[in-house]
Design a protein around this motif. Structure first.
Motif, PDB file in Angstrom:
ATOM      1  N   THR A 152       0.827  -1.198   0.000  1.00 11.02           N
ATOM      2  CA  THR A 152       0.000   0.000   0.000  1.00 11.02           C
ATOM      3  C   THR A 152       0.864   1.252   0.000  1.00 11.02           C
ATOM      4  N   PHE A 155       2.451   1.620  -3.429  1.00  7.53           N
ATOM      5  CA  PHE A 155       1.463   2.083  -4.402  1.00  7.53           C
ATOM      6  C   PHE A 155       1.199   3.577  -4.239  1.00  7.53           C
ATOM      7  N   LEU A 156       1.007   4.005  -2.999  1.00  7.32           N
ATOM      8  CA  LEU A 156       0.756   5.428  -2.753  1.00  7.32           C
ATOM      9  C   LEU A 156       1.967   6.277  -3.140  1.00  7.32           C
ATOM     10  N   ILE A 158       4.194   5.624  -5.503  1.00  4.33           N
ATOM     11  CA  ILE A 158       4.224   5.708  -6.970  1.00  4.33           C
ATOM     12  C   ILE A 158       3.144   6.663  -7.457  1.00  4.33           C
ATOM     13  N   TRP A 159       1.991   6.617  -6.844  1.00  6.97           N
ATOM     14  CA  TRP A 159       0.881   7.486  -7.245  1.00  6.97           C
ATOM     15  C   TRP A 159       1.249   8.946  -6.990  1.00  6.97           C
ATOM     16  N   GLY A 162       3.889  10.092  -9.470  1.00  9.27           N
ATOM     17  CA  GLY A 162       3.253  10.357 -10.773  1.00  9.27           C
ATOM     18  C   GLY A 162       2.486  11.643 -10.771  1.00  9.27           C
ATOM     19  N   LEU A 163       1.782  11.937  -9.696  1.00 11.04           N
ATOM     20  CA  LEU A 163       1.012  13.162  -9.590  1.00 11.04           C
ATOM     21  C   LEU A 163       1.935  14.386  -9.578  1.00 11.04           C
TER      22      LEU A 163
END
Length: 168
Positions: A152, A155-156, A158-159, A162-163
């Protein structure tokens, strides 16, 4: 009537070479009619076609004319009585068994599982019984939880990366 109709369909499936379909139908029949020996015998035949003596032994476990080799393979695969109790897929009580031999087998497995668990168990409550050698422990649960947390966070991360990259 549904039992006989489905058994006829199983025979037609086997004659047409649709063994997986026949197996699925038979598994459904065992679930719906746990006290009927015909679906269990049919499953044993299907697993013999697959060359899986342990599963054939599983479904013939309550039959007096069972194969000793298949029974031994089943008991080896499901060595713990709690696992064996689940594998037999019985519901109700031993008095619902179609033969005295089946009733004796069911009683022996249930009593062994009760000894392992340390309290009386029933066939209808066997799904909730702990004591299986393959049950996870606290360490396994902690490692699984930690792995989920790590995934988790990754994933956060990487998110968010990306943002941020999107607005740069």
């Amino acid at each position: 009537m549904a039992l006989n109709d489905t058994l006829a369909r199983v025979d037609a499936d086997l004659a047409a070479g649709r063994v997986p379909v026949a197996r699925q139908r038979l598994r459904g029949l065992v679930s719906s009619y746990p006290h009927e020996p015909a679906p269990r015998r049919g499953l044993a035949e299907v697993y013999r076609l697959y060359g899986d003596p342990a599963e054939a032994g599983r479904w013939m476990y309550l039959e007096e004319d069972r194969s000793p080799e298949e029974t031994a393979a089943f008991e080896e695969r499901y060595a713990n009585a709690v696992r064996r109790m689940r594998a037999v897929a019985w519901r109700g009580t031993e008095s619902d068994a179609p033969t005295p031999f089946a009733a004796e087998q069911l009683a022996a497995v249930r009593e062994s599982a009760s000894e392992i668990v340390g309290r009386p168990v029933t066939w209808d409550g066997s799904a909730e019984v702990k004591g299986d050698a393959r049950e996870s422990g606290r360490l396994a649960d902690a490692l699984a939880g930690g792995g989920c947390l790590l995934l988790t966070v990754a994933f956060l991360g990487i998110w968010v990366y990306g943002l941020v990259s999107l607005f740069d």
